[in-house]
Design a protein around this motif. Structure first.
Motif, PDB file in Angstrom:
ATOM      1  N   ARG A  55      37.081  84.572  46.990  1.00 29.24           N
ATOM      2  CA  ARG A  55      36.381  86.508  47.456  1.00 29.24           C
ATOM      3  C   ARG A  55      34.822  86.509  46.619  1.00 29.24           C
ATOM      4  NH1 ARG A  55      38.410  89.960  50.905  1.00 29.24           N
ATOM      5  NH2 ARG A  55      40.572  89.300  50.989  1.00 29.24           N
ATOM      6  N   THR A  56      34.644  85.330  45.584  1.00 30.95           N
ATOM      7  CA  THR A  56      33.617  85.344  44.279  1.00 30.95           C
ATOM      8  C   THR A  56      32.925  83.517  44.468  1.00 30.95           C
ATOM      9  OG1 THR A  56      34.511  85.270  42.328  1.00 30.95           O
ATOM     10  CG2 THR A  56      34.355  87.386  43.435  1.00 30.95           C
ATOM     11  N   LYS A  57      33.669  82.459  44.341  1.00 31.84           N
ATOM     12  CA  LYS A  57      33.612  81.598  44.376  1.00 31.84           C
ATOM     13  C   LYS A  57      31.901  81.196  45.750  1.00 31.84           C
ATOM     14  CE  LYS A  57      32.996  77.723  42.515  1.00 31.84           C
ATOM     15  NZ  LYS A  57      31.563  77.438  41.780  1.00 31.84           N
ATOM     16  N   THR A  58      31.419  80.627  45.391  1.00 33.37           N
ATOM     17  CA  THR A  58      30.474  80.306  46.092  1.00 33.37           C
ATOM     18  C   THR A  58      30.120  78.296  46.171  1.00 33.37           C
ATOM     19  OG1 THR A  58      28.527  80.336  45.231  1.00 33.37           O
ATOM     20  CG2 THR A  58      28.520  81.824  46.269  1.00 33.37           C
ATOM     21  N   LEU A  59      30.063  77.846  47.384  1.00 23.51           N
ATOM     22  CA  LEU A  59      30.404  76.138  46.974  1.00 23.51           C
ATOM     23  C   LEU A  59      29.461  75.830  46.534  1.00 23.51           C
ATOM     24  CD1 LEU A  59      32.716  75.298  50.561  1.00 23.51           C
ATOM     25  CD2 LEU A  59      33.523  75.552  47.821  1.00 23.51           C
ATOM     26  N   ASP A  60      29.180  74.580  46.167  1.00 23.75           N
ATOM     27  CA  ASP A  60      28.002  73.678  45.993  1.00 23.75           C
ATOM     28  C   ASP A  60      27.550  73.308  46.681  1.00 23.75           C
ATOM     29  OD1 ASP A  60      27.617  74.740  42.712  1.00 23.75           O
ATOM     30  OD2 ASP A  60      30.121  74.151  42.894  1.00 23.75           O
ATOM     31  N   ALA A  61      27.988  72.413  48.092  1.00 24.03           N
ATOM     32  CA  ALA A  61      28.355  71.811  48.933  1.00 24.03           C
ATOM     33  C   ALA A  61      28.975  72.049  50.237  1.00 24.03           C
ATOM     34  CB  ALA A  61      28.230  70.103  48.162  1.00 24.03           C
ATOM     35  N   GLU A  62      29.121  71.213  51.279  1.00 25.72           N
ATOM     36  CA  GLU A  62      29.132  71.549  52.618  1.00 25.72           C
ATOM     37  C   GLU A  62      30.398  70.752  51.606  1.00 25.72           C
ATOM     38  OE1 GLU A  62      29.509  72.854  55.619  1.00 25.72           O
ATOM     39  OE2 GLU A  62      27.742  73.504  55.167  1.00 25.72           O
ATOM     40  N   PRO A  63      32.122  71.420  52.266  1.00 27.41           N
ATOM     41  CA  PRO A  63      33.483  70.419  52.308  1.00 27.41           C
ATOM     42  C   PRO A  63      33.613  69.130  52.603  1.00 27.41           C
ATOM     43  CG  PRO A  63      33.888  73.257  53.132  1.00 27.41           C
ATOM     44  CD  PRO A  63      32.126  72.223  53.319  1.00 27.41           C
ATOM     45  N   GLY A  64      33.612  68.630  52.000  1.00 27.25           N
ATOM     46  CA  GLY A  64      33.724  66.834  52.171  1.00 27.25           C
ATOM     47  C   GLY A  64      32.315  65.493  52.233  1.00 27.25           C
ATOM     48  N   GLN A  65      31.290  66.664  51.759  1.00 26.59           N
ATOM     49  CA  GLN A  65      29.753  65.945  51.018  1.00 26.59           C
ATOM     50  C   GLN A  65      29.777  65.503  49.643  1.00 26.59           C
ATOM     51  OE1 GLN A  65      28.179  65.459  53.363  1.00 26.59           O
ATOM     52  NE2 GLN A  65      29.883  65.475  54.636  1.00 26.59           N
ATOM     53  N   LEU A  66      30.543  66.816  48.658  1.00 25.94           N
ATOM     54  CA  LEU A  66      30.858  66.077  47.264  1.00 25.94           C
ATOM     55  C   LEU A  66      31.756  66.015  46.554  1.00 25.94           C
ATOM     56  CD1 LEU A  66      29.037  66.851  44.312  1.00 25.94           C
ATOM     57  CD2 LEU A  66      29.485  68.741  44.467  1.00 25.94           C
ATOM     58  N   PHE A  67      32.000  65.454  45.784  1.00 29.60           N
ATOM     59  CA  PHE A  67      33.047  64.975  44.899  1.00 29.60           C
ATOM     60  C   PHE A  67      33.178  65.996  43.215  1.00 29.60           C
ATOM     61  CE2 PHE A  67      35.823  63.187  41.117  1.00 29.60           C
ATOM     62  CZ  PHE A  67      37.169  62.856  41.834  1.00 29.60           C
ATOM     63  N   SER A  68      34.304  66.149  43.058  1.00 30.59           N
ATOM     64  CA  SER A  68      34.226  67.411  42.017  1.00 30.59           C
ATOM     65  C   SER A  68      36.024  67.701  41.872  1.00 30.59           C
ATOM     66  CB  SER A  68      33.702  68.650  41.936  1.00 30.59           C
ATOM     67  OG  SER A  68      33.590  69.345  40.408  1.00 30.59           O
ATOM     68  N   TYR A  69      36.069  66.265  40.484  1.00 30.18           N
ATOM     69  CA  TYR A  69      38.290  67.111  40.320  1.00 30.18           C
ATOM     70  C   TYR A  69      37.294  68.616  40.026  1.00 30.18           C
ATOM     71  CZ  TYR A  69      42.811  66.464  38.609  1.00 30.18           C
ATOM     72  OH  TYR A  69      44.132  66.887  38.109  1.00 30.18           O
ATOM     73  N   ALA A  70      39.115  68.876  40.401  1.00 32.04           N
ATOM     74  CA  ALA A  70      39.560  70.180  40.290  1.00 32.04           C
ATOM     75  C   ALA A  70      40.353  70.572  40.438  1.00 32.04           C
ATOM     76  CB  ALA A  70      38.828  71.549  40.900  1.00 32.04           C
ATOM     77  N   ASN A  71      41.098  71.020  39.448  1.00 28.94           N
ATOM     78  CA  ASN A  71      43.402  71.281  39.172  1.00 28.94           C
ATOM     79  C   ASN A  71      43.416  72.570  40.280  1.00 28.94           C
ATOM     80  OD1 ASN A  71      44.027  69.429  37.129  1.00 28.94           O
ATOM     81  ND2 ASN A  71      42.877  70.704  36.115  1.00 28.94           N
ATOM     82  N   ILE A  72      42.909  73.365  40.283  1.00 33.49           N
ATOM     83  CA  ILE A  72      43.046  74.583  41.351  1.00 33.49           C
ATOM     84  C   ILE A  72      43.231  74.117  42.710  1.00 33.49           C
ATOM     85  CG2 ILE A  72      40.686  75.120  42.458  1.00 33.49           C
ATOM     86  CD1 ILE A  72      41.744  77.868  42.624  1.00 33.49           C
ATOM     87  N   ASN A  73      42.647  72.734  43.378  1.00 30.40           N
ATOM     88  CA  ASN A  73      43.165  71.681  45.155  1.00 30.40           C
ATOM     89  C   ASN A  73      44.179  71.575  44.778  1.00 30.40           C
ATOM     90  OD1 ASN A  73      39.885  72.393  45.510  1.00 30.40           O
ATOM     91  ND2 ASN A  73      39.454  69.617  44.314  1.00 30.40           N
ATOM     92  N   PHE A  74      45.298  71.458  43.596  1.00 29.39           N
ATOM     93  CA  PHE A  74      46.283  70.284  43.761  1.00 29.39           C
ATOM     94  C   PHE A  74      47.465  71.827  44.220  1.00 29.39           C
ATOM     95  CE2 PHE A  74      43.327  67.890  42.219  1.00 29.39           C
ATOM     96  CZ  PHE A  74      44.169  66.155  43.527  1.00 29.39           C
ATOM     97  N   CYS A  75      46.837  73.140  43.390  1.00 27.15           N
ATOM     98  CA  CYS A  75      47.505  74.401  43.399  1.00 27.15           C
ATOM     99  C   CYS A  75      47.210  74.739  44.838  1.00 27.15           C
ATOM    100  CB  CYS A  75      47.029  75.246  42.918  1.00 27.15           C
ATOM    101  SG  CYS A  75      47.623  76.988  42.753  1.00 27.15           S
ATOM    102  N   LEU A  76      46.277  74.535  45.091  1.00 30.80           N
ATOM    103  CA  LEU A  76      46.171  75.488  47.488  1.00 30.80           C
ATOM    104  C   LEU A  76      46.774  74.798  47.948  1.00 30.80           C
ATOM    105  CD1 LEU A  76      42.029  75.853  46.794  1.00 30.80           C
ATOM    106  CD2 LEU A  76      44.147  77.654  46.758  1.00 30.80           C
ATOM    107  N   VAL A  77      46.782  73.475  47.539  1.00 34.11           N
ATOM    108  CA  VAL A  77      47.490  72.424  48.296  1.00 34.11           C
ATOM    109  C   VAL A  77      49.139  72.969  48.353  1.00 34.11           C
ATOM    110  CG1 VAL A  77      48.689  69.826  48.593  1.00 34.11           C
ATOM    111  CG2 VAL A  77      46.112  70.459  48.704  1.00 34.11           C
ATOM    112  N   GLN A  78      49.572  73.129  46.950  1.00 32.73           N
ATOM    113  CA  GLN A  78      51.315  73.225  46.828  1.00 32.73           C
ATOM    114  C   GLN A  78      51.222  75.004  48.390  1.00 32.73           C
ATOM    115  OE1 GLN A  78      52.560  74.213  42.877  1.00 32.73           O
ATOM    116  NE2 GLN A  78      53.682  76.088  43.186  1.00 32.73           N
TER     117      GLN A  78
END
Length: 94
Positions: A55-78
């Motif tokens: 609700r508070t996080k803004t993206l830095d780029a369009e999804p699919g356009q920027l690589f940035s490793y983030a652990n939260i990604n894998f929690c969201l997949v879970q």
């Protein structure tokens, strides 16, 4: 999970464009370094308060356009696997 399909529920409506592929390949659209990774907070946001974080996080780029490793990604997949399967992640991977 409490995820809203309403773009106005998020600081950045592009969040709704993020796919599992984006999460698995670390191309969700945000830049997160270890100092800002919400999974390293004293109380990690995921899975408990992932919705509040989005609700508070803004993206830095369009999804699919920027690589940035983030652990939260894998929690969201879970969380997505648990919702889709109706099982806990541990039971699903068994």
């Amino acid at each position: 999970m409490g995820w809203s399909p309403n773009p106005q529920a998020y600081a950045d409506p592009r969040v709704l464009k993020i796919t599992l592929r984006h999460l698995l390949h670390n191309h969700a659209g945000w830049t997160i370094d270890r100092a800002n990774d919400p999974m390293f907070l004293p109380s990690p946001v995921c899975p408990g308060d992932a919705m509040g974080w989005f609700r508070t996080k803004t993206l830095d780029a369009e999804p699919g356009q920027l690589f940035s490793y983030a652990n939260i990604n894998f929690c969201l997949v879970q969380m997505a696997l648990e919702k889709a399967s109706g099982q806990s992640y541990a039971d699903f991977v068994q």
